[in-house]
Design a protein around this motif. Sequence first.
Motif, PDB file in Angstrom:
ATOM      1  N   ARG A 160       0.821  -1.221   0.000  1.00 21.47           N
ATOM      2  CA  ARG A 160       0.000   0.000   0.000  1.00 21.47           C
ATOM      3  C   ARG A 160       0.857   1.274   0.000  1.00 21.47           C
ATOM      4  O   ARG A 160       0.468   2.278   0.585  1.00 21.47           O
ATOM      5  CB  ARG A 160      -0.933   0.006   1.216  1.00 21.47           C
ATOM      6  N   GLY A 161       1.995   1.236  -0.650  1.00 19.77           N
ATOM      7  CA  GLY A 161       2.856   2.411  -0.644  1.00 19.77           C
ATOM      8  C   GLY A 161       3.323   2.830  -2.019  1.00 19.77           C
ATOM      9  O   GLY A 161       3.258   2.070  -2.989  1.00 19.77           O
ATOM     10  N   HIS A 162       3.793   4.061  -2.114  1.00 22.65           N
ATOM     11  CA  HIS A 162       4.479   4.621  -3.291  1.00 22.65           C
ATOM     12  C   HIS A 162       3.653   4.528  -4.574  1.00 22.65           C
ATOM     13  O   HIS A 162       4.130   4.096  -5.615  1.00 22.65           O
ATOM     14  CB  HIS A 162       5.837   3.944  -3.497  1.00 22.65           C
ATOM     15  N   TYR A 163       2.405   4.985  -4.506  1.00 21.86           N
ATOM     16  CA  TYR A 163       1.588   5.047  -5.721  1.00 21.86           C
ATOM     17  C   TYR A 163       2.005   6.241  -6.583  1.00 21.86           C
ATOM     18  O   TYR A 163       1.977   6.174  -7.797  1.00 21.86           O
ATOM     19  CB  TYR A 163       0.118   5.180  -5.354  1.00 21.86           C
ATOM     20  N   SER A 164       2.314   7.346  -5.938  1.00 26.72           N
ATOM     21  CA  SER A 164       2.691   8.613  -6.588  1.00 26.72           C
ATOM     22  C   SER A 164       1.493   9.279  -7.265  1.00 26.72           C
ATOM     23  O   SER A 164       1.015  10.311  -6.844  1.00 26.72           O
ATOM     24  CB  SER A 164       3.853   8.434  -7.566  1.00 26.72           C
ATOM     25  N   HIS A 165       1.046   8.811  -8.380  1.00 29.86           N
ATOM     26  CA  HIS A 165      -0.129   9.230  -9.169  1.00 29.86           C
ATOM     27  C   HIS A 165      -0.420  10.737  -9.202  1.00 29.86           C
ATOM     28  O   HIS A 165      -1.553  11.177  -9.081  1.00 29.86           O
ATOM     29  CB  HIS A 165      -1.365   8.430  -8.806  1.00 29.86           C
ATOM     30  N   ARG A 166       0.633  11.551  -9.417  1.00 31.77           N
ATOM     31  CA  ARG A 166       0.454  12.974  -9.690  1.00 31.77           C
ATOM     32  C   ARG A 166       0.196  13.177 -11.187  1.00 31.77           C
ATOM     33  O   ARG A 166       0.696  12.423 -12.028  1.00 31.77           O
ATOM     34  CB  ARG A 166       1.688  13.772  -9.277  1.00 31.77           C
ATOM     35  N   LEU A 167      -0.566  14.223 -11.517  1.00 32.31           N
ATOM     36  CA  LEU A 167      -0.966  14.511 -12.886  1.00 32.31           C
ATOM     37  C   LEU A 167      -0.422  15.869 -13.323  1.00 32.31           C
ATOM     38  O   LEU A 167      -0.409  16.820 -12.536  1.00 32.31           O
ATOM     39  CB  LEU A 167      -2.498  14.536 -13.002  1.00 32.31           C
ATOM     40  N   ALA A 168      -0.004  15.966 -14.593  1.00 29.25           N
ATOM     41  CA  ALA A 168       0.440  17.246 -15.147  1.00 29.25           C
ATOM     42  C   ALA A 168       0.174  17.251 -16.645  1.00 29.25           C
ATOM     43  O   ALA A 168       0.548  16.305 -17.351  1.00 29.25           O
ATOM     44  CB  ALA A 168       1.926  17.474 -14.877  1.00 29.25           C
ATOM     45  N   PHE A 169      -0.466  18.301 -17.131  1.00 25.66           N
ATOM     46  CA  PHE A 169      -0.691  18.458 -18.564  1.00 25.66           C
ATOM     47  C   PHE A 169       0.487  19.189 -19.205  1.00 25.66           C
ATOM     48  O   PHE A 169       1.058  20.112 -18.616  1.00 25.66           O
ATOM     49  CB  PHE A 169      -1.970  19.251 -18.834  1.00 25.66           C
ATOM     50  N   SER A 170       0.829  18.786 -20.419  1.00 22.39           N
ATOM     51  CA  SER A 170       1.862  19.496 -21.164  1.00 22.39           C
ATOM     52  C   SER A 170       1.380  20.921 -21.452  1.00 22.39           C
ATOM     53  O   SER A 170       0.176  21.175 -21.520  1.00 22.39           O
ATOM     54  CB  SER A 170       2.172  18.771 -22.469  1.00 22.39           C
ATOM     55  N   PRO A 171       2.295  21.878 -21.598  1.00 21.76           N
ATOM     56  CA  PRO A 171       1.882  23.269 -21.811  1.00 21.76           C
ATOM     57  C   PRO A 171       0.968  23.469 -23.016  1.00 21.76           C
ATOM     58  O   PRO A 171       0.138  24.386 -23.002  1.00 21.76           O
ATOM     59  CB  PRO A 171       3.229  23.992 -21.995  1.00 21.76           C
ATOM     60  N   ASP A 172       1.104  22.610 -24.040  1.00 26.43           N
ATOM     61  CA  ASP A 172       0.225  22.748 -25.205  1.00 26.43           C
ATOM     62  C   ASP A 172      -1.117  22.052 -25.005  1.00 26.43           C
ATOM     63  O   ASP A 172      -1.977  22.083 -25.890  1.00 26.43           O
ATOM     64  CB  ASP A 172       0.907  22.226 -26.468  1.00 26.43           C
ATOM     65  N   GLY A 173      -1.315  21.428 -23.854  1.00 23.35           N
ATOM     66  CA  GLY A 173      -2.580  20.778 -23.554  1.00 23.35           C
ATOM     67  C   GLY A 173      -2.842  19.499 -24.313  1.00 23.35           C
ATOM     68  O   GLY A 173      -3.958  18.967 -24.267  1.00 23.35           O
ATOM     69  N   GLN A 174      -1.829  18.948 -24.954  1.00 21.08           N
ATOM     70  CA  GLN A 174      -2.028  17.774 -25.810  1.00 21.08           C
ATOM     71  C   GLN A 174      -1.750  16.453 -25.103  1.00 21.08           C
ATOM     72  O   GLN A 174      -2.218  15.404 -25.536  1.00 21.08           O
ATOM     73  CB  GLN A 174      -1.124  17.873 -27.050  1.00 21.08           C
TER      74      GLN A 174
END
Length: 381
Positions: A160-174
Amino acid sequence: MRQPSILTATLSPLLLLASCGNAADGDNPPADVAFTVTEHGRFDRPWAAAFLPGTPLLFITEKAGTMKFVDTASGKQGNVAGTPSVDFGGQGGFGDVAFLPGEAAASVGTRTIYLSWVEAGGNDTRGAVVGKGMLSCPRADACTIEDLDVIWRQHKVTGRGHYSHRLAFSPDGQYLFVSSGDRQKMEPAQDTSNNLGSVVRLNLDGTPAADNAFTGEAGKAQDIWSYGHRNLLGLAFDLEGRLWEVEHGPAGGDELNRVEKGANYGWPRVSDGDHYDGTKIPDNATSTAYHQSAITWTPVIAPGSLIFYRGDLFPGFQGHALIAGLLSNAIVRVAIDGDTAREVARYGMDSRIRGAIEGPDGALWVIEDGQNGRLLELRPR
């Protein structure tokens, strides 16, 4: 004019001054930045927060599976229905929330929403997933997520550890970038047949993007962009459009890395920390086979999130990385110079900081970690 929040309990203006110690490179000059801090409610284990672009609405995920929002202009708080069922326990549960930047001018009732959370599998396994849905807000105090579908899955393992699962969109939104932790299994971070210990790059529908690190290679995970990571809890693009991540080291060796296609960041082969049982790990600098970190921290800061400041409310902050610190109970400010970085200030708080978010007018919004975590608004004093 910005109206005072009717929900807000204003702290007796708390003054936070930058520390002049604990810099990773020994060069952390005193800073004269000070904040007034205002509380805007408390939440149950808040994990992530994001403003709906073009609005004052701040959406907050709570680790056990609920989601709320705060209208930062009026102070009113509302609930979000239609959230997914999450596998809550350990470091797992509800994760990140993100909105398409290109929809900033769209109607609030037709916004696309992306979420991450932990999903249970068979044989006591589990893994992070990313879902895409539509956010509808028919009332000022209520929103609903509709048509939420899972579009990406992390390789499922036990623990139950180290899932991370952060989200980030590229600057062009693609493209959508997702951090995928090593799940405390270590060796899979060097095994590119799976997507653990990686940053993955997806199309907006969750399919692997073309021209990823191993596109077209048999037996390789097609979504991998970079690999050799441990537990990546911050993922963000800087003002020049370059992707960075901040991750937990083991006993020492937290890292800030510029994320590049196909790069191997060395975990668990190298680290500037050691294993918890005291077993030594070769330092990053001992091998040229792996991408070198821009900065590492020992003692650790235990990063919770990462943003790059874009506003002008705080003079001197623009372009700097702001890292929420859990164990360090601080917001850590880092200046970027090309591929190198240095800590320039550390703003001590009185609790573990899970996340820092830039508001529409440049104010900083901070969520504390834990069962009664506060939402705090930071403005220049």
